[in-house]
Motif scaffolding. Structure first.
Motif, PDB file in Angstrom:
ATOM      1  N   PRO A  50     -14.511  -3.585 -35.611  1.00 36.63           N
ATOM      2  CA  PRO A  50     -13.395  -3.417 -34.674  1.00 36.63           C
ATOM      3  C   PRO A  50     -12.330  -2.503 -35.283  1.00 36.63           C
ATOM      4  CG  PRO A  50     -13.947  -5.735 -35.000  1.00 36.63           C
ATOM      5  CD  PRO A  50     -14.662  -4.968 -36.066  1.00 36.63           C
ATOM      6  N   ASP A  51     -11.415  -2.073 -34.461  1.00 41.87           N
ATOM      7  CA  ASP A  51     -10.383  -1.140 -34.905  1.00 41.87           C
ATOM      8  C   ASP A  51      -9.153  -1.919 -35.369  1.00 41.87           C
ATOM      9  OD1 ASP A  51      -8.924   1.099 -35.432  1.00 41.87           O
ATOM     10  OD2 ASP A  51      -8.318   1.424 -33.354  1.00 41.87           O
ATOM     11  N   CYS A  52      -8.845  -1.864 -36.666  1.00 45.94           N
ATOM     12  CA  CYS A  52      -7.643  -2.487 -37.208  1.00 45.94           C
ATOM     13  C   CYS A  52      -7.396  -1.900 -38.590  1.00 45.94           C
ATOM     14  CB  CYS A  52      -7.772  -4.013 -37.299  1.00 45.94           C
ATOM     15  SG  CYS A  52      -8.687  -4.610 -38.745  1.00 45.94           S
ATOM     16  N   ASP A  53      -6.297  -2.275 -39.220  1.00 43.23           N
ATOM     17  CA  ASP A  53      -6.057  -1.888 -40.609  1.00 43.23           C
ATOM     18  C   ASP A  53      -6.120  -3.167 -41.441  1.00 43.23           C
ATOM     19  OD1 ASP A  53      -5.174  -1.156 -43.108  1.00 43.23           O
ATOM     20  OD2 ASP A  53      -3.645   0.219 -42.365  1.00 43.23           O
ATOM     21  N   PRO A  54      -7.217  -3.385 -42.176  1.00 44.41           N
ATOM     22  CA  PRO A  54      -7.395  -4.662 -42.869  1.00 44.41           C
ATOM     23  C   PRO A  54      -6.458  -4.873 -44.045  1.00 44.41           C
ATOM     24  CG  PRO A  54      -9.162  -3.147 -43.442  1.00 44.41           C
ATOM     25  CD  PRO A  54      -8.378  -2.485 -42.347  1.00 44.41           C
ATOM     26  N   ARG A  55      -5.683  -3.858 -44.412  1.00 48.05           N
ATOM     27  CA  ARG A  55      -4.710  -4.054 -45.498  1.00 48.05           C
ATOM     28  C   ARG A  55      -3.460  -4.773 -45.023  1.00 48.05           C
ATOM     29  NH1 ARG A  55      -5.392  -1.428 -50.317  1.00 48.05           N
ATOM     30  NH2 ARG A  55      -7.207  -0.069 -50.428  1.00 48.05           N
ATOM     31  N   CYS A 145     -12.194  -5.555 -40.879  1.00 49.04           N
ATOM     32  CA  CYS A 145     -11.777  -5.878 -39.518  1.00 49.04           C
ATOM     33  C   CYS A 145     -12.767  -6.813 -38.831  1.00 49.04           C
ATOM     34  CB  CYS A 145     -11.606  -4.594 -38.721  1.00 49.04           C
ATOM     35  SG  CYS A 145     -10.266  -3.543 -39.335  1.00 49.04           S
ATOM     36  N   ARG A 146     -14.033  -6.673 -39.141  1.00 49.32           N
ATOM     37  CA  ARG A 146     -15.017  -7.568 -38.519  1.00 49.32           C
ATOM     38  C   ARG A 146     -14.808  -9.002 -38.987  1.00 49.32           C
ATOM     39  NH1 ARG A 146     -19.421  -7.436 -35.522  1.00 49.32           N
ATOM     40  NH2 ARG A 146     -21.020  -9.028 -35.804  1.00 49.32           N
ATOM     41  N   ARG A 147     -14.602  -9.197 -40.286  1.00 50.41           N
ATOM     42  CA  ARG A 147     -14.342 -10.550 -40.788  1.00 50.41           C
ATOM     43  C   ARG A 147     -13.056 -11.113 -40.185  1.00 50.41           C
ATOM     44  NH1 ARG A 147     -15.928  -9.122 -47.039  1.00 50.41           N
ATOM     45  NH2 ARG A 147     -18.092  -9.813 -46.972  1.00 50.41           N
ATOM     46  N   ALA A 148     -12.107 -10.224 -39.895  1.00 49.73           N
ATOM     47  CA  ALA A 148     -10.825 -10.670 -39.357  1.00 49.73           C
ATOM     48  C   ALA A 148     -10.930 -11.214 -37.940  1.00 49.73           C
ATOM     49  CB  ALA A 148      -9.816  -9.524 -39.396  1.00 49.73           C
TER      50      ALA A 148
END
Length: 331
Positions: A50-55, A145-148
């Protein structure tokens, strides 16, 4: 009688001279339990990302959650990061000391009695969080992002990248030299995906835990172990007959070396590490971010890093990034 004895002795010598020397039967080294030589394509922590910023994480809060104890899922076999000292039986490592800082802020002088370390295989971390077995998962987990979509992350507590460990006497110098060779990574890690995505014909295999890959390397069941450098330097310490591959960064890898201070960076991926929490447990997550902010600022993070990872080439305490919306993460 004497003549008969001499004849028997001569016969014995003749037979022994003609006999084939004893050859022990060949022994096949056992494969560690859970190892797979045919790796399924799914599930994957990075597939269909998915589209996100995991930081990014939720903003910190000094409000202390009410807990009787803190149950933390850890590894007992990842030297330098999270392992059980065989002499004392105590858990030790970089992540263990960071968690102890959180526990001290939560419980004060009772922290050692109130933090409970639970050995959890990496592949079961998300499930054990969501079924309530543990409150926090601390096991070199890359924020993705996938784990999130299933769990939430703290702010980043270590910047690292993926590379390769090979036998010291092997001829391999570049990742392309391993074309057609088995490369082992831990089950359910993003490392398996990255090995496949390098596009140079590596053959990914998995072990139940990354430390089992070291055994497979030593037994010739794999030609390399691929994981994050903070993990591999601990495995290298366990086996003097290994070395890090000096050139793995030649395949494209985006911003893989932004956080690496070494002039010849060998990372081929960017791996920000975060503690994992249940999605709804925002109070503990935000309090953990508050503690991480404090130890970044007061030098405690650096002291812990210098104790366990003095040779890890990161740039120091990772900067924290927080979302403005304190109720939704990471979207």
């Amino acid at each position: 009688m004497r003549r008969a004895a001499v004849a028997l002795a001569a016969l014995a010598l003749a037979v022994s001279g003609c006999a084939t020397p004893y050859q022990p039967p060949p022994v096949t080294e056992p494969t560690p339990e859970g190892a797979l030589f045919t790796v399924p394509q799914e599930p994957s922590p990075t597939r269909d990302e998915p589209d996100c910023d995991p930081r990014y994480s939720l903003p910190p809060s000094a409000v202390r959650p009410r807990l009787d104890r803190l149950r933390v899922g850890v590894s007992q076999s990842t030297p330098r990061m999270s392992f059980r000292n065989p002499r004392t039986g105590e858990f030790e490592g970089f992540e263990i000391d960071l968690v102890r800082e959180v526990a001290k802020a939560l419980f004060g002088p009772r922290a050692r009695q109130r933090v409970v370390f639970v050995t959890v295989p990496f592949s079961e971390g998300v499930r054990r969080l969501n079924d309530g077995t543990i409150d926090l998962f601390a096991q070199s987990m890359t924020t993705t992002c996938r784990r999130a979509t299933e769990i939430a992350y703290s702010s980043n507590y270590l910047d690292t990248g993926q590379t390769m460990l090979v036998r010291a006497g092997s001829p391999y110098r570049r990742v392309e030299d391993l074309r057609g060779k088995r490369v082992c990574s831990g089950a359910s890690t993003v490392s398996v995906d990255h090995v496949r995505q390098l596009g140079v014909g590596l053959v990914p295999v998995v072990a139940a835990v990354t430390s089992d890959c070291l055994l497979m390397l030593e037994q010739g069941q794999a030609e390399a172990v691929s994981s994050d450098e903070n993990i591999l330097i601990g495995l290298k310490e366990m086996s003097a007959d290994t070395r890090l591959l000096p050139d793995t960064a030649s395949p494209p890898g985006g911003g893989r070396c932004v956080w690496n201070i070494h002039p010849e960076c060998s990372w081929f991926s960017d791996e920000p590490h975060g503690f994992a929490f249940r999605k709804g447990d925002t109070q503990l997550l935000r309090f953990t971010n508050h503690v991480l902010d404090e130890i970044r600022a007061n030098g405690r993070w650096k002291a812990i890093h210098d104790t366990w990872l003095p040779d890890h080439p990161d740039k120091g305490p990772p900067p924290a990034h927080y979302l403005k919306n304190a109720t939704a993460w990471p979207y």
